[in-house]
Design a protein around this motif. Sequence first.
Motif, mmCIF file in Angstrom:
data_model
loop_
_atom_site.group_PDB
_atom_site.id
_atom_site.type_symbol
_atom_site.label_atom_id
_atom_site.label_comp_id
_atom_site.label_asym_id
_atom_site.label_seq_id
_atom_site.Cartn_x
_atom_site.Cartn_y
_atom_site.Cartn_z
ATOM 1 N N ASP A 125 0.804 -1.223 0.000
ATOM 2 C CA ASP A 125 0.000 0.000 0.000
ATOM 3 C C ASP A 125 0.837 1.274 0.000
ATOM 4 O O ASP A 125 0.334 2.349 0.318
ATOM 5 C CB ASP A 125 -0.933 0.011 1.210
ATOM 6 C CG ASP A 125 -0.180 0.034 2.542
ATOM 7 O OD1 ASP A 125 1.035 -0.251 2.531
ATOM 8 O OD2 ASP A 125 -0.811 0.328 3.575
ATOM 9 N N HIS A 126 2.107 1.191 -0.371
ATOM 10 C CA HIS A 126 2.975 2.372 -0.308
ATOM 11 C C HIS A 126 2.662 3.357 -1.438
ATOM 12 O O HIS A 126 2.111 2.977 -2.468
ATOM 13 C CB HIS A 126 4.444 1.963 -0.357
ATOM 14 C CG HIS A 126 4.893 1.482 -1.713
ATOM 15 N ND1 HIS A 126 4.853 0.154 -2.099
ATOM 16 C CD2 HIS A 126 5.390 2.155 -2.781
ATOM 17 C CE1 HIS A 126 5.309 0.030 -3.330
ATOM 18 N NE2 HIS A 126 5.642 1.239 -3.781
ATOM 19 N N ARG A 127 3.063 4.613 -1.228
ATOM 20 C CA ARG A 127 2.927 5.635 -2.271
ATOM 21 C C ARG A 127 4.024 6.684 -2.097
ATOM 22 O O ARG A 127 4.245 7.194 -1.004
ATOM 23 C CB ARG A 127 1.575 6.332 -2.188
ATOM 24 C CG ARG A 127 1.391 7.492 -3.202
ATOM 25 C CD ARG A 127 1.213 6.980 -4.611
ATOM 26 N NE ARG A 127 -0.058 6.283 -4.706
ATOM 27 C CZ ARG A 127 -1.217 6.903 -4.980
ATOM 28 N NH1 ARG A 127 -1.244 8.208 -5.215
ATOM 29 N NH2 ARG A 127 -2.334 6.207 -5.045
ATOM 30 N N PHE A 128 4.662 7.013 -3.208
ATOM 31 C CA PHE A 128 5.624 8.116 -3.269
ATOM 32 C C PHE A 128 5.006 9.186 -4.149
ATOM 33 O O PHE A 128 4.926 9.023 -5.357
ATOM 34 C CB PHE A 128 6.949 7.627 -3.857
ATOM 35 C CG PHE A 128 8.076 8.633 -3.816
ATOM 36 C CD1 PHE A 128 8.071 9.762 -4.619
ATOM 37 C CD2 PHE A 128 9.152 8.441 -2.979
ATOM 38 C CE1 PHE A 128 9.100 10.683 -4.583
ATOM 39 C CE2 PHE A 128 10.213 9.357 -2.939
ATOM 40 C CZ PHE A 128 10.189 10.475 -3.744
ATOM 41 N N HIS A 129 4.545 10.280 -3.533
ATOM 42 C CA HIS A 129 3.964 11.358 -4.331
ATOM 43 C C HIS A 129 4.957 12.502 -4.443
ATOM 44 O O HIS A 129 5.425 13.051 -3.439
ATOM 45 C CB HIS A 129 2.658 11.886 -3.756
ATOM 46 C CG HIS A 129 2.084 12.971 -4.613
ATOM 47 N ND1 HIS A 129 1.487 12.704 -5.831
ATOM 48 C CD2 HIS A 129 2.090 14.323 -4.494
ATOM 49 C CE1 HIS A 129 1.123 13.832 -6.401
ATOM 50 N NE2 HIS A 129 1.482 14.840 -5.604
ATOM 51 N N HIS A 130 5.238 12.886 -5.671
ATOM 52 C CA HIS A 130 6.238 13.905 -5.987
ATOM 53 C C HIS A 130 5.538 15.179 -6.443
ATOM 54 O O HIS A 130 4.712 15.162 -7.361
ATOM 55 C CB HIS A 130 7.136 13.369 -7.097
ATOM 56 C CG HIS A 130 8.167 14.331 -7.584
ATOM 57 N ND1 HIS A 130 9.095 14.921 -6.756
ATOM 58 C CD2 HIS A 130 8.449 14.790 -8.843
ATOM 59 C CE1 HIS A 130 9.880 15.708 -7.468
ATOM 60 N NE2 HIS A 130 9.510 15.645 -8.730
#
Length: 353
Positions: A125-130
């Motif tokens: 469920d990870h997320r990297f938002h840039h």
Amino acid sequence: MKKLLVTGGAGFIGSNFVHYWKEKYPSDLVVVLDALTYAGNIESLNLVKDSENYEFVHGNICDQDLVEKLLQKHDICTIVHFAAESHVDRSITGPDEFIETNIIGTYSLLKAAKKVWLDNGIKADHRFHHVSTDEVYGSLEADDPAFNEDTPYAPNSPYSASKAASDHLVRAYHYTYGLNVTTSNCSNNYGTFHFPEKLIPLLLTNILQDKPLPVYGDGMQIRDWLYVADHAKGIDLVLQSGRLGENYNIGGNNEWANINIVNLLCNLLNKVFSEDATLHSRFPFAKNAINGTAANLIEFVTDRAGHDRRYAIDPSKSNDELGYEPTETFESGIEKTIHWYLNNETWWKPLLK
């Protein structure tokens, strides 16, 4: 319950995002990581410093070991990456810090995220938002259509080039390693906690001190303006509903020439001072605003090197896929911004040169 690491959370947009998130999702854990360089201000987080499930960490995004420890210690599932050097003028005179923070810093975060979320066992469920900028797309002519997510990148300053590079790294980590990423490209933000080197807070604070209002060239550079709380809302929608690996443009549908912004703020400050006599004693140096002649402070200066003529964002994808629409009109957002600066002199005055 989400657990977020917000990089650059003591900066302008980052701090507004933290306020937004803690108000809307008070039970979520928010860990702020900020190096507190000149544009990072811990005072901008005073409204949330005593909140439950909140922690501030003074550190640098280039410190991969620190980031890994924070991700593991707090079982972070989401990184919202604001940390960046962002002032174009500074990037022209000193680009090294922009390369270090915007490119190397983003790369360091991506490496940490990959190691903790993928290499040490998949965290599904990870997320990297840039968080990026419309400046990566370059400059538009007056009759060109607005930037959309398929507009080719054509950065024209060291700042925008460094952001473009970081965008590409984020995309590469999705397609090469399977990291769950999203990117948003925003138009010019304005609002509370805005460091007074940028156009709108610079104009406001200069008028209040009766200092010149510098206008580059003919002042006809056009920007799309977005109230910062609406940007935070747009990022929230991307985190909730955005498709992995996708870019989303977040704009205000609100194009203004710089000189028109200057004249608008002069007129609004004149009006505010005419309607509220208590401001005369609170801001005794604002002679022109007191006299209704703030426009006398306008001073045209030599244009900036490589100054992009026009930016404009087409937010149709965010509208259609995410249901994004700005809440504030420019009129309502500017009114809120002016009153915030009038009522928060203790925040901005120590930041002035």
